[in-house]
Design a protein around this motif. Structure first.
Motif, mmCIF file in Angstrom:
data_model
loop_
_atom_site.group_PDB
_atom_site.id
_atom_site.type_symbol
_atom_site.label_atom_id
_atom_site.label_comp_id
_atom_site.label_asym_id
_atom_site.label_seq_id
_atom_site.Cartn_x
_atom_site.Cartn_y
_atom_site.Cartn_z
ATOM 1 N N ASP A 99 0.827 -1.206 0.000
ATOM 2 C CA ASP A 99 0.000 0.000 0.000
ATOM 3 C C ASP A 99 0.861 1.257 0.000
ATOM 4 O O ASP A 99 0.541 2.244 -0.672
ATOM 5 C CB ASP A 99 -0.937 0.005 1.205
ATOM 6 C CG ASP A 99 -2.001 -1.087 1.125
ATOM 7 O OD1 ASP A 99 -2.296 -1.519 -0.005
ATOM 8 O OD2 ASP A 99 -2.508 -1.509 2.182
ATOM 9 N N ALA A 100 1.969 1.231 0.754
ATOM 10 C CA ALA A 100 2.875 2.389 0.778
ATOM 11 C C ALA A 100 3.483 2.604 -0.596
ATOM 12 O O ALA A 100 3.620 3.745 -1.063
ATOM 13 C CB ALA A 100 3.977 2.177 1.821
ATOM 14 N N GLY A 101 3.825 1.516 -1.263
ATOM 15 C CA GLY A 101 4.365 1.628 -2.616
ATOM 16 C C GLY A 101 3.365 2.233 -3.579
ATOM 17 O O GLY A 101 3.715 3.069 -4.422
ATOM 18 N N ASN A 102 2.095 1.827 -3.436
ATOM 19 C CA ASN A 102 1.057 2.386 -4.305
ATOM 20 C C ASN A 102 0.837 3.868 -4.031
ATOM 21 O O ASN A 102 0.603 4.657 -4.947
ATOM 22 C CB ASN A 102 -0.253 1.617 -4.097
ATOM 23 C CG ASN A 102 -0.175 0.205 -4.654
ATOM 24 O OD1 ASN A 102 0.614 -0.072 -5.554
ATOM 25 N ND2 ASN A 102 -0.985 -0.697 -4.114
ATOM 26 N N ARG A 103 0.912 4.254 -2.740
ATOM 27 C CA ARG A 103 0.779 5.680 -2.405
ATOM 28 C C ARG A 103 1.905 6.483 -3.034
ATOM 29 O O ARG A 103 1.702 7.587 -3.546
ATOM 30 C CB ARG A 103 0.787 5.875 -0.886
ATOM 31 C CG ARG A 103 -0.466 5.393 -0.181
ATOM 32 C CD ARG A 103 -0.589 5.993 1.214
ATOM 33 N NE ARG A 103 0.580 5.728 2.052
ATOM 34 C CZ ARG A 103 0.745 4.634 2.774
ATOM 35 N NH1 ARG A 103 -0.175 3.667 2.732
ATOM 36 N NH2 ARG A 103 1.815 4.474 3.520
ATOM 37 N N LEU A 104 3.109 5.926 -3.000
ATOM 38 C CA LEU A 104 4.255 6.624 -3.587
ATOM 39 C C LEU A 104 4.050 6.824 -5.083
ATOM 40 O O LEU A 104 4.315 7.910 -5.616
ATOM 41 C CB LEU A 104 5.544 5.838 -3.324
ATOM 42 C CG LEU A 104 6.811 6.423 -3.959
ATOM 43 C CD1 LEU A 104 7.093 7.823 -3.419
ATOM 44 C CD2 LEU A 104 8.002 5.500 -3.716
#
Length: 374
Positions: free
Chosen positions: A22-27
């Motif tokens: 999820d953090a990767g997608n936010r980035l």
């Protein structure tokens, strides 16, 4: 497995293992506008595909040869990590790649980055990519993709690593260096913005030797901390150099070769673009090295020879030009905001180039005078 079993033995997820998708997608969502700001002719797709697309015909090339380069920023990255100052390290990453492309006469077309860490900090990664986008804008290169790798156990908390990959193109008949470099041609140096991105293992050792903290005022640059001064980003020379090539008609003009002065300094990089039968004679009194180099030399008790084969010493790019065109090139570079110096000339060589050709033979650069520091 029953619900009770699941409660007693919950699933071990990818996040539990240290990877936050999820953090990767936010980035990705945060950096899409940054990538969009670097669009240019030939590149107009958004991030998110499996590969980045580029249309050479759309960029206006007729018979192009592709030129590629890949690099990192070395242990300069460690200063950014230790001080939490990530805003400009991405400019360094782009500069180290695109400056290598332009010395072959190539226009940088697109750039991709690789960001690796143990645990993804979205704000840190965004700051880094913001710098990458700024470097791409300075170079006129499109940021068309990249990779973020979260690898628990590979990196210490807070650490990350960077790599960059750039592709450019040059028309087949305009590749540099040219073969007609002769004794009497002149050397024009373009000023560096600082240490750029080479020699930082020695820089960090000398900082430790000095006993200074990163937040201490830089002894060579009042008003800035030591970290801020040493993190000054690598200068991107692409637009002024391409303007010079285009202004004088490509390789039919006075620019015969270009050398990006990186690791190995003038001593190792100038010979890479010279034919076997000539050498470069550099007058060290023709330019004044930035104060940071004087501080490094004094702190490390470094002789000129060591400085010249480790650092750029204030000259980040060198042009080899026809003698009768040198003055015009100097004026053109000044118009583009560069600080150019005529630093020497091409002289007859011994013709005894070693088997290390291409890696730089220091005998092919002859020096007169001594380094001067501001």
């Amino acid at each position: 497995m029953t619900d009770a079993d699941r409660e007693r033995n919950p699933a071990i997820t990818y996040r539990d293992a240290g990877v936050d998708i999820d953090a990767g997608n936010r980035l990705v969502e945060l950096i899409k506008p940054l990538a969009r700001s670097t669009r240019r002719a030939g590149a107009d797709t958004d991030l998110g595909g499996f590969g980045g697309l580029f249309d050479l015909k759309g960029a206006g090339f007729r018979d192009p040869v592709l030129v590629s380069a890949t690099d990192g920023v070395g242990t300069k990255l460690k200063i950014a990590i230790d001080t939490g100052q990530h805003a400009t390290i991405g400019i360094d990453l782009v500069a180290m790649c695109v400056n290598d492309l332009v010395v072959q006469g190539a226009e940088p077309l697109f750039f991709l980055d690789y960001f690796a860490c143990g645990k993804l900090d979205v704000e840190t990664a965004k700051a880094v990519v913001s710098g990458i986008a700024e470097g791409c804008r300075q170079a006129g290169s499109a940021l068309i993709g990249g990779e973020t790798a979260e690898m628990p156990g590979m990196y210490q908390p807070g650490d990350y690593d960077l790599a960059g990959f750039a592709v450019g193109a040059v028309e087949r008949g305009e590749i540099l260096p040219r073969s007609d470099i002769v004794a009497g041609d002149m050397l024009i140096g373009l000023a560096a913005s600082g240490v750029h991105s080479n020699g930082y293992s020695l820089v960090r050792r000398l900082v430790k030797e000095s006993g200074l903290a990163w937040e201490t005022e830089a002894p060579f640059e009042p008003g800035r901390t030591l970290a801020e001064a040493l993190l000054a980003p690598t200068r991107v020379y692409v637009k002024p150099v391409l303007a010079a090539i285009e202004a004088v008609g490509g390789t039919q003009g006075p620019i015969k070769a270009l050398a990006h002065i990186t690791g190995g300094g003038l001593s190792e990089n100038l010979p890479r673009v010279l034919p076997d039968d000539v050498a470069a004679r550099v007058d060290l009194s023709s330019f004044v090295a930035l104060p940071v180099f004087g501080w490094l030399a004094k702190t490390g008790r470094l002789p000129d020879e060591e400085m010249l084969k480790t650092f750029n010493c204030g000259v980040g790019m060198v042009m080899v030009v026809a003698r009768n065109e040198a003055d015009a090139l100097v004026r053109l570079m000044q118009e583009w905001g560069e600080a150019p110096y005529v630093i020497g000339e091409i002289v007859p060589g011994s013709g005894e180039r070693s088997d290390a050709k291409g890696k730089g033979d220091s005998w092919a650069v002859q020096y007169s005078g001594a380094l001067r520091y501001a």
